[in-house]
Design a protein around this motif. Structure first.
Motif, PDB file in Angstrom:
ATOM      1  N   UNK A  10      -2.279  10.484   4.407  1.00 55.47           N
ATOM      2  CA  UNK A  10      -1.301   9.394   4.453  1.00 55.47           C
ATOM      3  C   UNK A  10      -1.454   8.580   5.732  1.00 55.47           C
ATOM      4  N   UNK A  11      -1.639   9.275   6.844  1.00 52.07           N
ATOM      5  CA  UNK A  11      -1.784   8.583   8.134  1.00 52.07           C
ATOM      6  C   UNK A  11      -3.009   7.675   8.138  1.00 52.07           C
ATOM      7  N   UNK A  12      -4.125   8.194   7.660  1.00 55.40           N
ATOM      8  CA  UNK A  12      -5.350   7.399   7.644  1.00 55.40           C
ATOM      9  C   UNK A  12      -5.222   6.200   6.713  1.00 55.40           C
ATOM     10  N   UNK A  13      -4.592   6.407   5.565  1.00 55.77           N
ATOM     11  CA  UNK A  13      -4.468   5.296   4.618  1.00 55.77           C
ATOM     12  C   UNK A  13      -3.568   4.200   5.175  1.00 55.77           C
ATOM     13  N   UNK A  14      -2.493   4.607   5.846  1.00 52.49           N
ATOM     14  CA  UNK A  14      -1.601   3.576   6.396  1.00 52.49           C
ATOM     15  C   UNK A  14      -2.269   2.827   7.536  1.00 52.49           C
ATOM     16  N   UNK A  51       6.578   0.131  -2.509  1.00 56.43           N
ATOM     17  CA  UNK A  51       6.744  -1.321  -2.602  1.00 56.43           C
ATOM     18  C   UNK A  51       6.749  -1.959  -1.221  1.00 56.43           C
ATOM     19  N   UNK A  52       7.300  -1.243  -0.237  1.00 57.21           N
ATOM     20  CA  UNK A  52       7.345  -1.767   1.128  1.00 57.21           C
ATOM     21  C   UNK A  52       5.997  -1.719   1.819  1.00 57.21           C
ATOM     22  N   UNK A  53       5.044  -0.958   1.262  1.00 52.70           N
ATOM     23  CA  UNK A  53       3.719  -0.851   1.859  1.00 52.70           C
ATOM     24  C   UNK A  53       3.498   0.423   2.640  1.00 52.70           C
ATOM     25  N   UNK A  54       4.413   1.388   2.526  1.00 55.79           N
ATOM     26  CA  UNK A  54       4.282   2.646   3.253  1.00 55.79           C
ATOM     27  C   UNK A  54       3.276   3.570   2.557  1.00 55.79           C
ATOM     28  N   UNK A  55       2.791   4.543   3.312  1.00 57.58           N
ATOM     29  CA  UNK A  55       2.092   5.694   2.744  1.00 57.58           C
ATOM     30  C   UNK A  55       3.058   6.867   2.756  1.00 57.58           C
ATOM     31  N   UNK A  92      -6.607   5.988  -2.457  1.00 59.14           N
ATOM     32  CA  UNK A  92      -6.529   7.388  -2.043  1.00 59.14           C
ATOM     33  C   UNK A  92      -5.739   7.529  -0.751  1.00 59.14           C
ATOM     34  N   UNK A  93      -4.855   8.509  -0.732  1.00 51.13           N
ATOM     35  CA  UNK A  93      -4.095   8.816   0.473  1.00 51.13           C
ATOM     36  C   UNK A  93      -2.782   8.086   0.609  1.00 51.13           C
TER      37      UNK A  93
END
Length: 499
Positions: free
Chosen positions: A61-65, A178-182, A209-210
């Motif tokens: 999640x961190x890498x994708x964001x 929707x807000x763009x979060x991971x 992915x992620x």
């Protein structure tokens, strides 16, 4: 139906985690076997995730964001993907409802309705993705303008409860996306099935992915690791006030933002001028829906003295028509309690209430019931200081108190540490609005019970939590505001002057 159950028991459904865009088992191969509360047989098998699994999910999640592919994607494209997931939920409503009924024991028709409402939440969040916006100021002087940008907050952990598995997750997950979060999602270890199915839908819909990671496991280590991680920027938690306090303590590490929907002890306030038939039905619904395992359950009845005896008698009569039994029986309205621990807690509270001086109007007697089925129970002659009037029972138990006038009704309504919901029954609209303004609750229903709409926010006052989910406020909950100051033209003034 018996043949179907036999097939499920012989071959329980197996689920996989969804981490970094892949469907996978727990790294060490461990599993959780979930028994149906109503049938006492294993119906689902989930991965029992370990610390290494949750660390992998958080890192993905961190890498994708940080890569920004989803965070800065056009809102219309995010909307299209969320709408696709909504459609997949609708197309699979029968399978999803079956999973939820097996794992929670709520009646099958109720599960179906909740699944469809979950789909509507994904649709609403899709629309919100297109409308999310900031602000601007053009009144700061001839050479200054400013923009206020609304940006995704970052990596969000969502820790969901067991009582409304897909529904409550859908009040949060699509809005964060929707807000763009991971996101990293931990469903309850009792009801992980439909949440893990979402991973399949998100993968099929083409989510990068992620961006969303869903993994089953116990609160410790999975939930605790999400709370403790410095790589998680926000946690949305739904559950007990006690665990909410632990979430607040854990958030101190990196000053996480929290959105908490916690316990409730919601009042149903019934005035003498109400439509009694409608009020009786609404009070019973608010108290007993989902076997009373509902944070916004109307578990306290406050009824005007002049009608109290008649109202209690009517409640008891109507309860005779409320069938308790197998959730696959179309006539059943009340299924089994989620597990033995919760069943024992409900039983204990009824005994405590009677010991404290409450009188048993109906229910409470387990004779004739096998397994985890608990009959709807009404306790009258309750005093505000009693434990059953103050503490969340989380079962089909209604406590009854009386009031003389509106002021006393409001005082009683506000006499607990909770403030999640309230229900008001009266034909006097001025009276209803006055009570709505003065009762401390995040949601108030007037002459209705538990009607829900994606457009409307939910959340609590006092120890029932903070933050708001769903509606336009729900997507804003997962954002941060950034102010950009813009100077136009040459700078005519210098802070450091020439000598």
């Amino acid at each position: 139906m018996l043949d179907m159950l036999n097939k499920i028991v012989a071959n329980p459904k197996r689920f996989k985690n969804y981490i970094a865009g892949e469907l996978r088992d727990a790294q060490d191969g461990s599993v959780i076997e979930r028994e149906s509360p109503a049938h006492g047989a294993v119906v689902s098998i989930y991965p029992q995730s370990s610390t290494s699994d949750v660390e992998a999910a958080i890192e993905a999640a961190r890498q994708s964001f940080d890569a920004g592919e989803w965070a800065f994607r056009y809102g219309g494209e995010r909307a299209t993907l969320l709408s696709t997931v909504a459609q997949m939920i609708r197309e699979n409503v029968e399978e999803l409802a079956l999973i939820e009924t097996l794992e929670t024991s709520k009646p099958l028709t109720v599960s179906s309705g909740e699944i469809l409402f979950a789909a509507s939440l994904w649709d609403y969040a899709a629309g919100a993705a297109r409308t999310l916006h900031g602000d601007s100021h053009n009144n700061l002087g001839p050479q200054m303008m400013a923009m206020i940008l609304r940006e995704p907050i970052g990596v969000v952990g969502i820790i969901a409860p067991w009582n409304f598995p897909l529904l409550i997750l859908s009040e949060r997950l699509p809005f964060a996306l929707a807000a763009g979060c991971s996101v990293v999602v931990k469903p309850s270890e009792f009801t992980s099935g439909t949440s893990l199915k979402l991973g399949e839908y998100l993968k099929a819909a083409g989510l990068p992915a992620g961006v969303c990671n869903i993994l089953a496991g116990y609160g410790d280590p999975v939930g605790q690791a999400i709370l403790d991680s410095d790589k998680v920027d926000m946690v949305a938690f739904t559950g007990s006030t006690g665990v909410g306090r632990r979430a607040i303590a854990a958030s101190a590490g990196n000053i996480k933002k929290l959105s908490l929907e916690l316990g409730g002890k919601s009042p149903s306030v019934v005035f003498a001028d109400c439509d009694m038939n409608a009020a009786v039905d609404g009070v019973l619904k608010a108290a007993n829906v989902n076997m009373g395992e509902c944070c916004i359950a109307g578990s306290r009845l406050l009824v005007e003295e002049s009608i109290a005896d008649a109202f209690n008698q009517r409640l008891a009569e109507r309860l005779k028509d409320l069938k308790v039994g197998d959730p696959f029986d179309p006539a059943s309205r009340i299924g089994a309690i989620i597990n033995q621990r919760q069943f024992d807690q409900i039983k204990s509270y009824v005994a405590v209430g009677i010991h404290e001086g409450a009188s048993l109007v109906c229910g409470g007697d387990l004779t004739g019931y096998e397994g985890l089925f608990f009959p709807p129970t009404i306790l009258a002659d309750v005093r505000p200081e009693m434990r059953i009037a103050q503490e969340e029972i989380f079962g089909p138990v209604l406590t009854v108190m009386t009031f003389k006038d509106r002021d006393e009704a409001i005082k009683l309504a506000n006499s607990t540490d909770y403030g999640l919901a309230a229900y008001i029954w009266t034909n006097d609209i001025s009276n209803a609005l006055f009570c709505s303004r003065h009762i401390q609750a995040g949601r108030v229903w007037i002459n209705s019970a538990l009607d829900g709409f994606p457009e409307l926010p939910l959340g609590g006052f006092k120890r029932s939590g903070n933050g708001r989910e769903t509606g336009r406020y729900g997507i804003e909950e997962y954002t941060e505001l950034k102010t950009v100051h813009m100077h136009m033209g040459l700078q005519s003034e210098r802070w450091v002057t020439d000598v």
